[in-house]
Scaffold this active site. Structure first.
Site, PDB file in Angstrom:
ATOM      1  N   GLN A  17       0.776  -1.248   0.000  1.00 15.31           N
ATOM      2  CA  GLN A  17       0.000   0.000   0.000  1.00 15.31           C
ATOM      3  C   GLN A  17       0.806   1.296   0.000  1.00 15.31           C
ATOM      4  OE1 GLN A  17      -3.368   2.363   2.640  1.00 15.31           O
ATOM      5  NE2 GLN A  17      -3.061   0.235   3.084  1.00 15.31           N
ATOM      6  N   SER A  18       1.853   1.358   0.824  1.00 13.46           N
ATOM      7  CA  SER A  18       2.487   2.671   1.023  1.00 13.46           C
ATOM      8  C   SER A  18       3.089   3.219  -0.282  1.00 13.46           C
ATOM      9  CB  SER A  18       3.581   2.568   2.093  1.00 13.46           C
ATOM     10  OG  SER A  18       4.607   1.698   1.663  1.00 13.46           O
ATOM     11  N   ARG A  38       6.632  -9.329 -10.341  1.00 13.44           N
ATOM     12  CA  ARG A  38       7.118 -10.665 -10.632  1.00 13.44           C
ATOM     13  C   ARG A  38       6.115 -11.409 -11.496  1.00 13.44           C
ATOM     14  NH1 ARG A  38      10.018 -12.885  -5.300  1.00 13.44           N
ATOM     15  NH2 ARG A  38       8.462 -11.556  -4.369  1.00 13.44           N
ATOM     16  N   PHE A  97      10.528  -1.894  -0.752  1.00 15.06           N
ATOM     17  CA  PHE A  97      10.914  -3.244  -0.331  1.00 15.06           C
ATOM     18  C   PHE A  97      11.389  -3.212   1.108  1.00 15.06           C
ATOM     19  CE2 PHE A  97      12.040  -3.770  -4.968  1.00 15.06           C
ATOM     20  CZ  PHE A  97      10.958  -4.592  -5.241  1.00 15.06           C
ATOM     21  N   ARG A 104      20.292  -5.985  -2.517  1.00 12.84           N
ATOM     22  CA  ARG A 104      20.508  -7.413  -2.819  1.00 12.84           C
ATOM     23  C   ARG A 104      20.200  -7.729  -4.275  1.00 12.84           C
ATOM     24  NH1 ARG A 104      18.542  -7.854   2.479  1.00 12.84           N
ATOM     25  NH2 ARG A 104      16.384  -8.248   1.882  1.00 12.84           N
ATOM     26  N   LYS A 136      10.907  -5.145   9.057  1.00 12.71           N
ATOM     27  CA  LYS A 136       9.794  -5.055   8.104  1.00 12.71           C
ATOM     28  C   LYS A 136       8.629  -4.417   8.839  1.00 12.71           C
ATOM     29  CE  LYS A 136      10.843  -8.930   5.144  1.00 12.71           C
ATOM     30  NZ  LYS A 136      10.308 -10.062   4.400  1.00 12.71           N
ATOM     31  N   GLU A 139       1.345  -1.171   8.234  1.00 13.56           N
ATOM     32  CA  GLU A 139       0.573  -0.020   8.730  1.00 13.56           C
ATOM     33  C   GLU A 139       0.513   0.133  10.252  1.00 13.56           C
ATOM     34  OE1 GLU A 139      -1.338   2.488   7.117  1.00 13.56           O
ATOM     35  OE2 GLU A 139      -1.710   3.173   9.148  1.00 13.56           O
ATOM     36  N   ASP A 168       0.669   3.928   5.925  1.00 12.39           N
ATOM     37  CA  ASP A 168       0.902   3.558   4.519  1.00 12.39           C
ATOM     38  C   ASP A 168       0.605   4.716   3.580  1.00 12.39           C
ATOM     39  OD1 ASP A 168       1.776   0.978   4.858  1.00 12.39           O
ATOM     40  OD2 ASP A 168      -0.216   0.103   4.774  1.00 12.39           O
ATOM     41  N   GLY A 247      -7.366  20.545  19.182  1.00 20.64           N
ATOM     42  CA  GLY A 247      -6.984  21.956  19.162  1.00 20.64           C
ATOM     43  C   GLY A 247      -7.521  22.717  20.355  1.00 20.64           C
ATOM     44  N   GLY A 248      -7.601  24.022  20.218  1.00 18.48           N
ATOM     45  CA  GLY A 248      -7.993  24.884  21.328  1.00 18.48           C
ATOM     46  C   GLY A 248      -9.498  25.055  21.473  1.00 18.48           C
TER      47      GLY A 248
HETATM   48  N1  CAO Z   1      11.742 -10.139  -9.210  1.00 19.28           N
HETATM   49  C1  CAO Z   1      12.455 -10.868  -8.331  1.00 19.28           C
HETATM   50  N2  CAO Z   1      12.407 -10.675  -7.010  1.00 19.28           N
HETATM   51  C2  CAO Z   1      11.581  -9.710  -6.569  1.00 19.28           C
HETATM   52  C3  CAO Z   1      10.812  -8.913  -7.427  1.00 19.28           C
HETATM   53  C4  CAO Z   1      10.914  -9.151  -8.807  1.00 19.28           C
HETATM   54  N3  CAO Z   1      10.220  -8.448  -9.716  1.00 19.28           N
HETATM   55  N4  CAO Z   1      10.094  -8.053  -6.685  1.00 19.28           N
HETATM   56  C5  CAO Z   1      10.412  -8.297  -5.385  1.00 19.28           C
HETATM   57  N5  CAO Z   1      11.310  -9.306  -5.328  1.00 19.28           N
HETATM   58  C6  CAO Z   1      11.923  -9.866  -4.126  1.00 19.28           C
HETATM   59  C7  CAO Z   1      12.733  -8.877  -3.343  1.00 19.28           C
HETATM   60  O1  CAO Z   1      13.967  -8.667  -3.980  1.00 19.28           O
HETATM   61  C8  CAO Z   1      12.856  -9.583  -2.006  1.00 19.28           C
HETATM   62  O2  CAO Z   1      13.903 -10.555  -2.090  1.00 19.28           O
HETATM   63  P1  CAO Z   1      15.042 -10.715  -0.936  1.00 19.28           P
HETATM   64  O3  CAO Z   1      14.301 -10.845   0.358  1.00 19.28           O
HETATM   65  O4  CAO Z   1      15.714 -11.978  -1.351  1.00 19.28           O
HETATM   66  O5  CAO Z   1      15.895  -9.552  -0.988  1.00 19.28           O
HETATM   67  C9  CAO Z   1      11.542 -10.364  -1.929  1.00 19.28           C
HETATM   68  O6  CAO Z   1      10.938 -10.239  -3.212  1.00 19.28           O
HETATM   69  C10 CAO Z   1      10.542  -9.906  -0.904  1.00 19.28           C
HETATM   70  O7  CAO Z   1      10.519  -8.517  -0.774  1.00 19.28           O
HETATM   71  P2  CAO Z   1      10.070  -7.870   0.608  1.00 19.28           P
HETATM   72  O8  CAO Z   1      10.932  -8.430   1.699  1.00 19.28           O
HETATM   73  O9  CAO Z   1      10.036  -6.402   0.442  1.00 19.28           O
HETATM   74  O10 CAO Z   1       8.570  -8.425   0.740  1.00 19.28           O
HETATM   75  P3  CAO Z   1       7.820  -9.043   2.005  1.00 19.28           P
HETATM   76  O11 CAO Z   1       6.477  -9.446   1.489  1.00 19.28           O
HETATM   77  O12 CAO Z   1       8.587 -10.087   2.702  1.00 19.28           O
HETATM   78  O13 CAO Z   1       7.677  -7.802   3.018  1.00 19.28           O
HETATM   79  C11 CAO Z   1       6.949  -5.595   3.627  1.00 19.28           C
HETATM   80  C12 CAO Z   1       6.668  -6.855   2.790  1.00 19.28           C
HETATM   81  C13 CAO Z   1       5.896  -4.545   3.242  1.00 19.28           C
HETATM   82  C14 CAO Z   1       6.827  -5.927   5.113  1.00 19.28           C
HETATM   83  C15 CAO Z   1       8.362  -5.051   3.322  1.00 19.28           C
HETATM   84  O14 CAO Z   1       8.488  -4.898   1.939  1.00 19.28           O
HETATM   85  C16 CAO Z   1       8.678  -3.743   4.011  1.00 19.28           C
HETATM   86  O15 CAO Z   1       8.955  -3.697   5.220  1.00 19.28           O
HETATM   87  N6  CAO Z   1       8.682  -2.636   3.243  1.00 19.28           N
HETATM   88  C17 CAO Z   1       9.040  -1.333   3.740  1.00 19.28           C
HETATM   89  C18 CAO Z   1       7.948  -0.738   4.585  1.00 19.28           C
HETATM   90  C19 CAO Z   1       6.642  -0.637   3.862  1.00 19.28           C
HETATM   91  O16 CAO Z   1       6.481  -0.072   2.804  1.00 19.28           O
HETATM   92  N7  CAO Z   1       5.618  -1.165   4.515  1.00 19.28           N
HETATM   93  C20 CAO Z   1       4.252  -0.914   4.093  1.00 19.28           C
HETATM   94  C21 CAO Z   1       3.682  -2.004   3.382  1.00 19.28           C
HETATM   95  S1  CAO Z   1       1.997  -1.652   3.085  1.00 19.28           S
HETATM   96  O17 CAO Z   1       1.244  -2.079   4.510  1.00 19.28           O
END
Ligand code: CAO
Length: 415
Positions: A17-18, A38, A97, A104, A136, A139, A168, A247-248
């Site tokens: 979402q964010s 992906r 991400f 990475r 990680k 929201e 987000d 507020g006030g």
């Molecule tokens: N091709 C290949 N790999 C891809 C890809 C693509 N097109 N798109 C994403 N990936 C991979 C990433 O490289 C990552 O791989 P590694 O862990 O090996 O480096 C993997 O997918 C997972 O990415 P992620 O860790 O960002 O995803 P997650 O679902 O595990 O976590 C979230 C989600 C939101 C917790 C995390 O992305 C995060 O903390 N983001 C920052 C804060 C944020 O925006 N949070 C709000 C989310 S909305 O509520």
């Protein structure tokens, strides 16, 4: 009509979402947003909270309007080549991400600068540098760590999260402003830069008034406009203030006619000082005008809960809309508690494009929230979200790939 961000190309590496709220806004202002996903799965929200089997969820469609979708395996060397071409041709890369994921993939800030020194790299993370920088975050984690939860709810209850997605969508909005500023500064410097917005920081920015109150509490040990005053206890930290106004001008949520059966038959009522006379008149308590306990805003502070009880006796005789009409005649600030159903059906919000009906080839018609920011020279047209990989061929051709090369990369599952 031309759009404010015509000609700006965004490499959209966002998900959930964010990040998507940020790039959706930029798309609404005219940027060409190319969302990289992906193959096979795409943004995880396509499949989350689905209301129709095998059709992109409303969660996804409502966050990804006006974008193009291209599928690329970013971890495949040939996929990285495609991404490198995109980095060379785009103005902004936006990502949210988990910490370190972009590095990475091989796209460090240094590498991106080598490829395109004009590139702006905009990131959302849960936390800025510090003890939680590698976490990680979703929201509600941000709402809790940013000060919103500890200050939301009632004094005798636990911390509460709010339905507004301030972690987000709030951070997405902050990031969008940072990106537009970086684009503006690039006109002078010719250089890209990093734009970082942490969700904890974004939430805290929106809770600014509570840090104000913390310092007032530290100094005076009391917050007179809070419901804990005068009989309750104040501890060391800003307490939860129920429905008190931030507020006030004291305010509270009051029952209206029908509250027994309708959970939203309530009105927010603000006892704004300049219209105190009118308030007393409307609710039939004109004797308050001369009573020293109610005569001034300061004198009223210890009596706020009785004052609101009395006003509520009046609001309970009116529907929230009747009360609005009467109170507005006297410029008494108030607001009906509107349900999502009422908002979805409100004709004026449809007319302004704040609530929009969109047609989707697989789901049919659905409602979404349009662009809340209206530019007179850059009107927003809300276009449906892309299907997964819908624009892969189109974008690959724009990058110079031939039809044969595209087919071969698809056969190798690179795109
Ligand atoms: N091709 C290949 N790999 C891809 C890809 C693509 N097109 N798109 C994403 N990936 C991979 C990433 O490289 C990552 O791989 P590694 O862990 O090996 O480096 C993997 O997918 C997972 O990415 P992620 O860790 O960002 O995803 P997650 O679902 O595990 O976590 C979230 C989600 C939101 C917790 C995390 O992305 C995060 O903390 N983001 C920052 C804060 C944020 O925006 N949070 C709000 C989310 S909305 O509520």
């Amino acid at each position: 009509m031309a759009k404010a961000l015509d000609g700006v190309r965004i490499l959209d590496f966002t998900h959930v979402q964010s990040g998507p709220t940020c790039t959706q806004l930029l798309a609404w202002f005219g940027a060409d947003v190319i969302k990289v996903e992906r193959a096979g799965e795409g943004d995880i929200t396509r499949g989350q909270l689905r209301d129709i089997p095998d059709v992109d969820s409303l969660y996804f469609t409502m966050l990804n309007h006006n974008k193009r979708s291209i599928t690329i395996d970013a971890k495949n060397p040939k996929g990285k080549e495609v991404l490198e071409k995109l980095v060379r041709q785009c103005d902004v890369l936006v990502e949210n991400f988990a910490p370190g994921a972009l590095d990475r993939m091989g796209f460090t800030w240094e590498r991106i600068q080598e490829l395109n020194p004009k590139m702006i790299v905009a990131s959302i993370k849960g936390f800025g540098p510090g003890p939680y920088q590698d976490c990680k975050v979703y929201e509600n984690v941000a709402q809790c760590a940013g000060g919103a939860a500890s200050t939301t709810g009632f004094d005798d209850g636990p911390p509460l999260v709010t339905g507004a997605q301030i972690g987000d969508s709030g951070t997405g909005l902050h990031l969008a402003l940072g990106i537009v500023c970086a684009l503006y500064q690039r006109k002078a410097t010719g250089r890209g830069q990093k734009v970082d917005a942490a969700m904890q920081d974004g939430v805290l920015n929106l809770c600014r008034v509570k840090l104000r109150d913390q310092q007032r509490l530290d100094r005076t040990h009391v917050l007179e406009e809070y419901p804990q005053y005068p009989n309750g206890h104040f501890g060391e930290a800003v307490p939860r203030a129920g429905n008190a106004s931030g507020g006030g001008q004291p305010g509270w949520i009051l029952k209206c006619k029908g509250w027994e059966n309708d959970p939203n038959a309530y009105i927010y009522f603000i006892t704004q000082a300049p219209v105190w006379k009118e308030i007393c008149k409307v609710i039939g308590r004109e004797e308050w005008l001369t009573d020293p306990r109610y005569a001034t805003p300061k004198a009223r502070l210890p009596h706020l809960s009785e004052i609101f009880d009395e006003i509520e006796k009046w609001t309970m005789t009116k529907t929230k809309f009747e009360a609005m009409e009467i109170l507005n005649e006297y410029d008494i600030p108030c607001g009906p508690i509107l349900s999502m159903k009422e908002i979805a059906e409100e004709p004026s919000l449809r007319r302004t494009g704040t609530v929009v009906e969109v047609d989707h080839p697989k789901r049919g018609k659905y409602l979404t929230v349009g662009n809340p920011i209206k530019l007179s020279d850059s009107p927003t047209e809300v276009k449906r979200s892309p299907l997964l990989g819908e624009h892969t061929n189109e974008v690959m051709k724009e990058l110079g790939y031939t039809a044969e090369q595209i087919e071969s990369l698809r056969a190798e599952r690179v795109i």
